[in-house]
Design an enzyme around this catalytic site. Sequence first.
Site, PDB file in Angstrom:
ATOM      1  N   ALA A  87      53.313  38.645  40.898  1.00 30.16           N
ATOM      2  CA  ALA A  87      52.995  40.177  40.880  1.00 30.16           C
ATOM      3  C   ALA A  87      52.798  40.792  42.170  1.00 30.16           C
ATOM      4  O   ALA A  87      52.671  40.066  43.213  1.00 30.16           O
ATOM      5  CB  ALA A  87      51.904  40.519  39.968  1.00 30.16           C
ATOM      6  N   TYR A 158      48.783  50.307  41.173  1.00 26.23           N
ATOM      7  CA  TYR A 158      48.491  48.644  40.697  1.00 26.23           C
ATOM      8  C   TYR A 158      48.364  48.653  39.159  1.00 26.23           C
ATOM      9  O   TYR A 158      48.697  47.629  38.334  1.00 26.23           O
ATOM     10  CB  TYR A 158      47.800  47.896  41.811  1.00 26.23           C
ATOM     11  CG  TYR A 158      47.119  46.432  41.159  1.00 26.23           C
ATOM     12  CD1 TYR A 158      48.134  45.374  40.960  1.00 26.23           C
ATOM     13  CD2 TYR A 158      45.906  46.182  40.808  1.00 26.23           C
ATOM     14  CE1 TYR A 158      47.655  44.300  40.599  1.00 26.23           C
ATOM     15  CE2 TYR A 158      45.800  44.901  40.298  1.00 26.23           C
ATOM     16  CZ  TYR A 158      46.678  43.903  40.107  1.00 26.23           C
ATOM     17  OH  TYR A 158      46.214  42.507  39.860  1.00 26.23           O
ATOM     18  N   LYS A 162      50.073  46.982  35.823  1.00 26.79           N
ATOM     19  CA  LYS A 162      49.676  45.675  35.081  1.00 26.79           C
ATOM     20  C   LYS A 162      49.242  46.011  33.823  1.00 26.79           C
ATOM     21  O   LYS A 162      49.612  45.353  32.768  1.00 26.79           O
ATOM     22  CB  LYS A 162      48.426  45.285  35.793  1.00 26.79           C
ATOM     23  CG  LYS A 162      48.328  44.388  37.156  1.00 26.79           C
ATOM     24  CD  LYS A 162      49.468  43.174  37.170  1.00 26.79           C
ATOM     25  CE  LYS A 162      48.765  42.095  36.406  1.00 26.79           C
ATOM     26  NZ  LYS A 162      49.422  40.616  36.612  1.00 26.79           N
ATOM     27  N   TYR A 215      35.027  50.762  52.935  1.00 29.23           N
ATOM     28  CA  TYR A 215      35.450  52.075  52.252  1.00 29.23           C
ATOM     29  C   TYR A 215      34.261  52.871  51.612  1.00 29.23           C
ATOM     30  O   TYR A 215      33.481  52.292  50.982  1.00 29.23           O
ATOM     31  CB  TYR A 215      36.459  51.840  51.106  1.00 29.23           C
ATOM     32  CG  TYR A 215      37.726  51.018  51.523  1.00 29.23           C
ATOM     33  CD1 TYR A 215      38.189  50.669  52.892  1.00 29.23           C
ATOM     34  CD2 TYR A 215      38.690  50.454  50.562  1.00 29.23           C
ATOM     35  CE1 TYR A 215      39.258  49.911  53.284  1.00 29.23           C
ATOM     36  CE2 TYR A 215      39.728  49.764  50.949  1.00 29.23           C
ATOM     37  CZ  TYR A 215      40.023  49.597  52.042  1.00 29.23           C
ATOM     38  OH  TYR A 215      41.228  48.894  52.758  1.00 29.23           O
TER      39      TYR A 215
HETATM   40  P1  NAD Z   1      49.088  37.189  45.367  1.00 27.89           P
HETATM   41  O1  NAD Z   1      49.566  38.408  45.689  1.00 27.89           O
HETATM   42  O2  NAD Z   1      48.339  36.175  46.065  1.00 27.89           O
HETATM   43  O3  NAD Z   1      50.378  36.286  44.866  1.00 27.89           O
HETATM   44  C1  NAD Z   1      51.614  36.776  44.054  1.00 27.89           C
HETATM   45  C2  NAD Z   1      52.602  35.570  44.193  1.00 27.89           C
HETATM   46  O4  NAD Z   1      53.736  36.324  43.452  1.00 27.89           O
HETATM   47  C3  NAD Z   1      53.172  35.398  45.677  1.00 27.89           C
HETATM   48  O5  NAD Z   1      53.468  34.077  45.701  1.00 27.89           O
HETATM   49  C4  NAD Z   1      54.472  36.151  45.629  1.00 27.89           C
HETATM   50  O6  NAD Z   1      55.414  35.706  46.530  1.00 27.89           O
HETATM   51  C5  NAD Z   1      54.980  36.304  44.120  1.00 27.89           C
HETATM   52  N1  NAD Z   1      55.687  37.130  43.813  1.00 27.89           N
HETATM   53  C6  NAD Z   1      55.585  38.620  43.928  1.00 27.89           C
HETATM   54  N2  NAD Z   1      56.745  39.229  43.655  1.00 27.89           N
HETATM   55  C7  NAD Z   1      57.429  38.253  43.236  1.00 27.89           C
HETATM   56  C8  NAD Z   1      58.919  38.484  42.328  1.00 27.89           C
HETATM   57  N3  NAD Z   1      59.419  39.663  42.174  1.00 27.89           N
HETATM   58  N4  NAD Z   1      59.316  37.375  41.702  1.00 27.89           N
HETATM   59  C9  NAD Z   1      58.634  35.922  41.932  1.00 27.89           C
HETATM   60  N5  NAD Z   1      57.750  36.004  42.649  1.00 27.89           N
HETATM   61  C10 NAD Z   1      57.036  36.995  43.234  1.00 27.89           C
HETATM   62  O7  NAD Z   1      48.485  37.424  43.771  1.00 27.89           O
HETATM   63  P2  NAD Z   1      47.184  36.639  43.254  1.00 27.89           P
HETATM   64  O8  NAD Z   1      45.906  37.257  43.709  1.00 27.89           O
HETATM   65  O9  NAD Z   1      47.017  35.225  43.095  1.00 27.89           O
HETATM   66  O10 NAD Z   1      47.362  37.229  41.781  1.00 27.89           O
HETATM   67  C11 NAD Z   1      48.131  36.215  40.749  1.00 27.89           C
HETATM   68  C12 NAD Z   1      48.160  37.222  39.514  1.00 27.89           C
HETATM   69  O11 NAD Z   1      46.770  37.180  38.800  1.00 27.89           O
HETATM   70  C13 NAD Z   1      48.487  38.580  39.510  1.00 27.89           C
HETATM   71  O12 NAD Z   1      49.365  38.848  38.416  1.00 27.89           O
HETATM   72  C14 NAD Z   1      47.406  39.501  39.543  1.00 27.89           C
HETATM   73  O13 NAD Z   1      47.873  40.857  38.953  1.00 27.89           O
HETATM   74  C15 NAD Z   1      46.557  38.705  38.700  1.00 27.89           C
HETATM   75  N6  NAD Z   1      45.053  38.708  38.877  1.00 27.89           N
HETATM   76  C16 NAD Z   1      44.621  38.456  40.413  1.00 27.89           C
HETATM   77  C17 NAD Z   1      43.419  38.745  40.630  1.00 27.89           C
HETATM   78  C18 NAD Z   1      42.675  38.406  41.842  1.00 27.89           C
HETATM   79  O14 NAD Z   1      41.300  38.775  42.165  1.00 27.89           O
HETATM   80  N7  NAD Z   1      43.380  38.327  42.979  1.00 27.89           N
HETATM   81  C19 NAD Z   1      42.395  38.939  39.504  1.00 27.89           C
HETATM   82  C20 NAD Z   1      42.814  39.155  38.350  1.00 27.89           C
HETATM   83  C21 NAD Z   1      43.987  38.907  38.114  1.00 27.89           C
HETATM   84  O1  DAU Z   2      39.562  43.170  39.600  1.00 31.57           O
HETATM   85  C1  DAU Z   2      40.532  42.468  39.824  1.00 31.57           C
HETATM   86  C2  DAU Z   2      41.397  42.595  40.959  1.00 31.57           C
HETATM   87  O2  DAU Z   2      40.553  42.461  42.130  1.00 31.57           O
HETATM   88  C3  DAU Z   2      42.694  42.094  40.918  1.00 31.57           C
HETATM   89  O3  DAU Z   2      43.550  42.327  39.802  1.00 31.57           O
HETATM   90  C4  DAU Z   2      43.508  42.615  42.511  1.00 31.57           C
HETATM   91  O4  DAU Z   2      44.767  41.844  42.207  1.00 31.57           O
HETATM   92  C5  DAU Z   2      42.812  42.220  43.383  1.00 31.57           C
HETATM   93  O5  DAU Z   2      43.336  42.700  44.841  1.00 31.57           O
HETATM   94  C6  DAU Z   2      41.314  42.645  43.613  1.00 31.57           C
HETATM   95  O6  DAU Z   2      41.156  44.282  43.425  1.00 31.57           O
HETATM   96  P1  DAU Z   2      40.267  45.011  44.433  1.00 31.57           P
HETATM   97  O7  DAU Z   2      40.921  46.377  44.778  1.00 31.57           O
HETATM   98  O8  DAU Z   2      38.873  44.873  43.799  1.00 31.57           O
HETATM   99  O9  DAU Z   2      39.975  43.876  45.745  1.00 31.57           O
HETATM  100  P2  DAU Z   2      40.033  44.167  47.159  1.00 31.57           P
HETATM  101  O10 DAU Z   2      39.793  42.758  47.841  1.00 31.57           O
HETATM  102  O11 DAU Z   2      41.347  44.844  47.757  1.00 31.57           O
HETATM  103  O12 DAU Z   2      38.711  45.089  47.118  1.00 31.57           O
HETATM  104  C7  DAU Z   2      37.523  44.707  46.764  1.00 31.57           C
HETATM  105  C8  DAU Z   2      36.472  45.978  47.186  1.00 31.57           C
HETATM  106  O13 DAU Z   2      36.308  45.928  48.610  1.00 31.57           O
HETATM  107  C9  DAU Z   2      37.120  47.265  46.517  1.00 31.57           C
HETATM  108  O14 DAU Z   2      35.881  48.016  46.076  1.00 31.57           O
HETATM  109  C10 DAU Z   2      37.609  47.970  47.988  1.00 31.57           C
HETATM  110  C11 DAU Z   2      36.757  47.290  48.981  1.00 31.57           C
HETATM  111  N1  DAU Z   2      37.281  47.228  50.461  1.00 31.57           N
HETATM  112  C12 DAU Z   2      38.364  46.414  50.314  1.00 31.57           C
HETATM  113  C13 DAU Z   2      38.932  46.289  51.697  1.00 31.57           C
HETATM  114  C14 DAU Z   2      40.331  45.584  51.801  1.00 31.57           C
HETATM  115  C15 DAU Z   2      36.707  47.544  51.413  1.00 31.57           C
HETATM  116  O15 DAU Z   2      35.710  48.157  51.503  1.00 31.57           O
HETATM  117  N2  DAU Z   2      37.239  47.416  52.665  1.00 31.57           N
HETATM  118  C16 DAU Z   2      38.452  46.656  52.715  1.00 31.57           C
HETATM  119  O16 DAU Z   2      39.030  46.504  53.946  1.00 31.57           O
END
Ligand code: NAD
Ligand code: DAU
Length: 351
Positions: A87, A158, A162, A215
């Site tokens: 994703a 985003y 999803k 932020y």
């Molecule tokens: P990430 O951005 O670190 O990794 C995403 C991966 O998907 C990368 O390796 C990228 O190269 C690959 N990718 C992107 N577009 C692609 C495409 N078109 N075809 C094939 N591969 C592709 O993401 P993450 O944080 O590891 O999240 C993984 C999954 O978990 C996502 O679906 C995200 O929505 C979900 N998720 C993330 C969090 C979080 O906190 N990071 C929380 C809940 C759910």
């Molecule tokens: O809740 C699950 C989600 O958590 C996942 O689905 C997303 O893929 C993942 O990116 C994450 O989303 P958030 O927007 O919550 O994560 P992020 O780390 O970008 O930001 C966390 C919080 O911190 C949010 O309230 C925004 C704030 N923030 C973020 C950044 C990057 C700041 O205040 N300053 C910053 O520079």
Amino acid sequence: MNFDRTILVTGGAGFIGSHLVQRLLTNYPNYRIVNLDKLTYAGNLENLREVEDLPNYVFEKGDIVDAAFLGDLFNKYDFDSVIHLAAESHVDRSIANPMSFIETNIVGTVALLNAAKYHWKDFEGKLFYHVSTDEVYGSLGETGFFTETTAYDPRSPYSASKASSDHLVRAYHHTYGLPIIISNCSNNYGPYQFPEKLIPLMINNIKNNKPLPIYGDGKYTRDWLWVGDHAAAIDLIFHEGETGETYNIGGNNEWKNIDLVKILCQIVDELLDRPAGSAEKLITFVKDRPGHDRRYAIDASKLKEELNWEPSIQAEEGLRKTAKWYLDNSEWLEHVTSGAYKEYYTKMYEV
Ligand code: NAD
Ligand code: DAU
């Protein structure tokens, strides 16, 4: 070599995907794990260096949007299941450029669903596991939790992409009988997270004596889960979850951003042997994220009651392990923030 199962993991070179792939490869040597990843800025094969030579691991570079490629891949490997993580995952980028989120998260998910539906025909013993987020539920006030029955109310491009993919996965279950499971998880943290997300961004900026952009008023709240605990939950749900069901996964570990960043400042000062209070001076309040969701909090009691899952690590221990990992792995940090990746690392909201 004969394998008991062949599982397609999409997005296995990303943050959560690489932890999951490592776990599956080492816990189940009798499973063949095929990691399909496009290697966008967020995907990095260095994340898998420790397991890349294992005999049950295969890497395939490709795009989940490419239906013809997926058709060939399903023919080649005859997968019995898919764990779909690929994703576009960063909310700020979805605000700057929604289209790539629509393409990968929605169109790509449908292309995968079609490939599975077409190739499998008989659904016996098959599973399409879709990894999703708590952001589909919208934003909470001071109290309350998201449960599996909370109505969807996505508010960023985003989370809307999803939510759309979740609906489509459920629609393929109801319409065609495709065996599916969905899990919705809170914010993950730990090693290998691209340093655009809050925790690794702050660690990297503290290390480099750069401003720490908070932020808005900094009182936005997130529930943080150690990434290894998420991988463990996916492993458990994949093996023991009920087809057609949804499971919420959370850390029971809520933090206001400003409080979390202050703790991180103390930890990193300590690890870098800097005088107490040095990092906190870098905190800079900046313009808010448009449409910023105020609070996320997960009720993970279904997972606890039905599958006996609980997070293993709580906040301070996890933050310390994470900070130490980023400081010990400067080479990784350097690679993902320089060279071809540099343009992706540039912050969208200037401090
Ligand atoms: P990430 O951005 O670190 O990794 C995403 C991966 O998907 C990368 O390796 C990228 O190269 C690959 N990718 C992107 N577009 C692609 C495409 N078109 N075809 C094939 N591969 C592709 O993401 P993450 O944080 O590891 O999240 C993984 C999954 O978990 C996502 O679906 C995200 O929505 C979900 N998720 C993330 C969090 C979080 O906190 N990071 C929380 C809940 C759910
Ligand atoms: O809740 C699950 C989600 O958590 C996942 O689905 C997303 O893929 C993942 O990116 C994450 O989303 P958030 O927007 O919550 O994560 P992020 O780390 O970008 O930001 C966390 C919080 O911190 C949010 O309230 C925004 C704030 N923030 C973020 C950044 C990057 C700041 O205040 N300053 C910053 O520079």
